[in-house]
Design an enzyme around this catalytic site. Sequence first.
Site, PDB file in Angstrom:
ATOM      1  N   THR A  83       0.871  -1.172   0.000  1.00 31.45           N
ATOM      2  CA  THR A  83       0.000   0.000   0.000  1.00 31.45           C
ATOM      3  C   THR A  83       0.907   1.220   0.000  1.00 31.45           C
ATOM      4  O   THR A  83       2.034   1.147   0.502  1.00 31.45           O
ATOM      5  CB  THR A  83      -0.901   0.034   1.251  1.00 31.45           C
ATOM      6  N   ASN A  84       0.425   2.313  -0.570  1.00 36.22           N
ATOM      7  CA  ASN A  84       1.193   3.555  -0.546  1.00 36.22           C
ATOM      8  C   ASN A  84       1.047   4.281   0.786  1.00 36.22           C
ATOM      9  O   ASN A  84       2.031   4.691   1.403  1.00 36.22           O
ATOM     10  CB  ASN A  84       0.736   4.484  -1.682  1.00 36.22           C
ATOM     11  N   CYS A 197      -1.938   5.090  -5.052  1.00 30.12           N
ATOM     12  CA  CYS A 197      -2.755   4.213  -4.203  1.00 30.12           C
ATOM     13  C   CYS A 197      -2.848   2.912  -4.970  1.00 30.12           C
ATOM     14  O   CYS A 197      -3.150   2.925  -6.169  1.00 30.12           O
ATOM     15  CB  CYS A 197      -4.133   4.812  -3.956  1.00 30.12           C
ATOM     16  N   THR A 198      -2.586   1.810  -4.332  1.00 24.97           N
ATOM     17  CA  THR A 198      -2.490   0.550  -5.055  1.00 24.97           C
ATOM     18  C   THR A 198      -3.821   0.070  -5.620  1.00 24.97           C
ATOM     19  O   THR A 198      -3.842  -0.840  -6.444  1.00 24.97           O
ATOM     20  CB  THR A 198      -1.888  -0.543  -4.153  1.00 24.97           C
TER      21      THR A 198
END
Length: 234
Positions: A83-84, A197-198
């Site tokens: 995740t970012n 954002c993934t």
Amino acid sequence: MKTIGLIGGMSWESTRSYYENINRLVNQKLGGFHSAKIVMVSVDFAEIEALQQSGDWQTAGQLLANCAKQLEAAGAEVFLICTNTMHLVAEQVEAAVSIPMLHIADVTGEYLQQLSHKKSGLLGTRFTMEQDFYKQRIQDKFSIAMLIPDNEDRQSVHDIIYQELVQGEINSDSREVYLAIIDKLAAQGAQSVVLGCTEIGLLVKQTDTELPLLDTAALHCQAAVDYALSSKSK
């Protein structure tokens, strides 16, 4: 081949893409029956989201640090936070273990440098767009200016992530909202847009726009496979 550790579940929708992409990349590289050596700890995203909303990043960081310890104990030789946003606590997580972590912002910055881009847009959660742990890291380490949408558009991007994408909902109207925001960033001089954002890569594809899109989840997976198949240690 090194064993890759994944801290997933944020959300599981994008973590599924990580698992699939890493295995496909390994098989493309090695052929035959090869697949990746992976260990994973997947969190309950409801717990993480509550800590995000309350601003309790210390507790969130400790939770992910414990995950990293589990990965190390299970034999991981390198690990990723899938995740970012939760790279906000990356330093706390890294400090808990002796194995290296591949930072998603570094992977992204390196790719932007390869493209010779000096200015890129950034879409993600409000945490990622507004706080310095991500965009400032890219600006400082790679000398790339990161542009973010205005306040109203930031809220729209954030809401679509939490109300739709992490729930697995892919809506064409939301795609159009994102594409309009991407157009605005291009008008401000962005040479590309980082999908920070993934989950965003589940909604917006390169075929939707002429502006280069950097799917950070895909870049993160490629970096993990490159590391796992290399002889280097970090």
